[in-house]
Scaffold this active site. Structure first.
Site, short mmCIF file in Angstrom:
data_model
loop_
_atom_site.label_atom_id
_atom_site.label_comp_id
_atom_site.label_asym_id
_atom_site.label_seq_id
_atom_site.Cartn_x
_atom_site.Cartn_y
_atom_site.Cartn_z
N TRP A 147 6.30 10.67 12.81
CA TRP A 147 6.78 9.29 12.72
C TRP A 147 8.07 9.09 13.50
O TRP A 147 8.23 8.11 14.22
CB TRP A 147 6.94 8.88 11.25
CG TRP A 147 5.61 8.76 10.58
CD1 TRP A 147 5.08 9.63 9.68
CD2 TRP A 147 4.62 7.75 10.80
NE1 TRP A 147 3.81 9.22 9.31
CE2 TRP A 147 3.51 8.08 9.98
CE3 TRP A 147 4.55 6.62 11.61
CZ2 TRP A 147 2.34 7.30 9.95
CZ3 TRP A 147 3.39 5.83 11.56
CH2 TRP A 147 2.31 6.18 10.75
N ASP A 185 13.94 5.22 8.16
CA ASP A 185 12.56 4.78 7.91
C ASP A 185 12.16 5.35 6.56
O ASP A 185 11.90 6.55 6.44
CB ASP A 185 11.66 5.32 9.03
CG ASP A 185 10.18 5.02 8.78
OD1 ASP A 185 9.84 4.47 7.72
OD2 ASP A 185 9.37 5.36 9.67
N LYS A 197 2.78 2.18 0.80
CA LYS A 197 2.69 3.52 0.21
C LYS A 197 3.11 3.54 -1.26
O LYS A 197 2.43 4.09 -2.11
CB LYS A 197 3.59 4.50 0.99
CG LYS A 197 3.15 4.71 2.44
CD LYS A 197 2.10 5.78 2.56
CE LYS A 197 1.90 6.23 3.99
NZ LYS A 197 1.20 5.24 4.83
#
Lengths: 350, 350
Positions: free
Chosen positions: B88, B162, B186
């Site tokens: 990511w 993040d 999530k």
């Protein structure tokens, strides 16, 4: 939204089709959600008769985000033509100036946004990478009843249509369209989903500063799964597509919308008490702005309307007066109830 | 997602709190939806102990869109530092290159993303407008258990985190954070909602090519209502926030997540059959990648797991092996069931 759609969503909330999962819990790459997405696209293609050489993209950010995303994808940093017909097209043109030269090809500003400029008089520019129109101006109540045929006007530029507020209320002549975009919240489902329908040959022109998540070519290559899509909104939009098909599709919606608009405009035009200022050939079937000739009665009108359960009739602050929004989900009975109230209110003031 | 949240959403689908409307039908500027939005923000602020001088923004596009939106808002077109710890953060750094110079301040690439680079050795650059980290790498299973204190490292740059995949799984030390962002899907609710928590003094730095709908200052000024927000996703996230509060808040979530992770890692470390390759001090509590030492047994492992209802255990294709995702909504019993199966499978192969 149609009650049937909401009931279906509620009944499937904890267990979609025996999967043991809520749609909200599904992996967006799992076979269950993929089947929902595929069905939604197939139904939308059928409803709007979208040709094969157009891609359907499910995106996020609404029409306001597309005001940037369209020039990021199509302008090449060069120029675009805008036809200004009201608040939304004006906003679109202002945002595009961040990315390219903006030509005002035509405008109804001097007519106070109450008519549509004649395409025969549009000043189309040879450097324009596209021509932008807003299909329906919600605040001003002006709608294109026929899309302009740019080819017949001597232009090869693709037509970009913001159809946020009248998508699925009428058929689309795709032979005249390069790209159409719209937030889904007006006629198609919940907020948070943006539809983009784009001709394949327009993919791959994005500027280097276009975010990958909003690059049409990237989104198309990944079947709208480059970033996690708004899964539940796609699902509810899909239920709405199926509802629309059960109603008889977009042709039937158009028939109803024509009848609803005829009832309301006919009553207003036959009255000396109310007035609509928009030229008859471009009056919106979705948003009907009207004024009381005696505006000192506005508050009394709104108070009486509320007492009959007729809500959200106050006009936008930039225009004043009243506005009735009669999208697909508004039945003829709702419009009749409004007309009945308007007649009663007029009589009560005599 | 918690069944309680889904049940509540289903029961209110046609009529929210006696309003006669579905949340999906509400005008986003009406008092009903404003109260839902305000409550959601207040609950999130309480849960995460977000200080007053941070703005909470409800946006769209997910973490991948933020990979562009963050540099568009913070980089000033100059430079930013990235700490690369897995898939990511690597993606974030690649996207930022569209907008500014990208410095790799540190990386665990040579260790195959199995540890965290020591902040004491990060090469922070004086021209960096911010320092980006990914709090939890879902594919590699690496998590920051303590946020770096950039001030103590001699940097005044704001830290950007993040936190897509571990938001609300643990408290956040906001004194070390300039901005945190994450898709809600999530740990917090449905897909289609992006949370951004940003220190007020970082607003107003956006580049000229930043789309208005994604300009943090514009979004903040309009209380996340500049463009139509993803109303239903905000509502469901709000229900999840209330569920989290009923569970005991983020401190209780952390306690449970520590216990769940200890059970699974403890079993793996005590086994000669399975292995996790991540350094112990930075193992993710959300995503546990593991391998069978004999990888020829992978298919049999997955088949047996599926038979017990243990799904989605296949590791990401870039890493291979297995991966167990044990987000907030996964109860201890689910982790115990996995450990029981892993033990049984090992014995069956003896």
């Amino acid at each position: 939204m149609p009650a049937e759609v909401l009931q279906e969503a509620a009944s499937e909330m904890l267990d979609w089709h025996g999967s043991g999962m809520s749609v909200m819990e599904m992996s967006h790459r799992g076979k269950e959600f993929m089947s929902i997405r595929d069905q939604a696209e197939a139904d939308l293609r059928e409803l709007l008769a979208i040709p094969e050489h157009f891609k359907v993209l499910f995106m996020q950010g609404g029409g306001l985000a597309e005001n940037a995303i369209v020039p990021l994808n199509l302008s090449r940093g060069a120029a675009a033509d805008f036809v200004v017909t009201g608040s939304w097209s004006k906003k679109s043109a202002a945002e595009a100036q961040k990315y390219c030269r903006v030509h005002e090809a035509a405008s109804n500003t001097s007519d106070n946004h109450t008519c549509l400029p004649d395409p025969g008089h549009w000043q189309l520019n040879s450097d324009a990478q596209y021509v932008h129109i807003c299909g329906n101006e919600t605040i001003n109540g002006v709608e294109f009843h026929e899309l302009p045929d740019l080819k017949s006007l001597g232009s090869d530029a693709p037509l970009v249509v913001d159809f946020s507020s009248h998508v699925a209320s009428r058929p689309v002549d795709w032979s005249r369209v390069g790209l159409a975009f719209g937030g889904a919240q007006k006629n198609l489902g919940p907020a948070g989903l943006t539809l983009v329908v784009v001709r394949e040959d327009l993919l791959g022109r994005s500027m280097s500063v276009c975010p990958s998540a909003f690059d049409y070519a990237t989104v198309a290559t990944h079947q709208s799964m480059y970033n996690t899509p708004p899964t539940y909104a796609i699902y509810v939009a899909g239920l709405t597509f199926q509802w629309l098909k059960r109603q008889g599709g977009v042709a039937e919606m158009e028939r109803r919308n024509v009848a609803k608009a005829a009832l309301l405009y006919g009553f207003i035009d036959g009255s000396d008490f109310y007035v609509n200022k928009v030229a008859k050939d471009c009056r919106s079937r979705m948003n009907v702005p009207f004024f009381l000739r005696d505006e000192t009665r506005n508050d009394a009108f709104l108070t009486g309307a509320k007492a009959r359960g007729l809500l959200q009739l106050k006009g936008h602050k930039s225009v004043g007066g009243m506005r009735a929004s009669i999208y697909n989900a508004m039945p003829m009975e709702g419009v009749q109830a409004l007309v009945d109230y308007m007649r009663d209110f007029e009589h009560s003031q005599a």
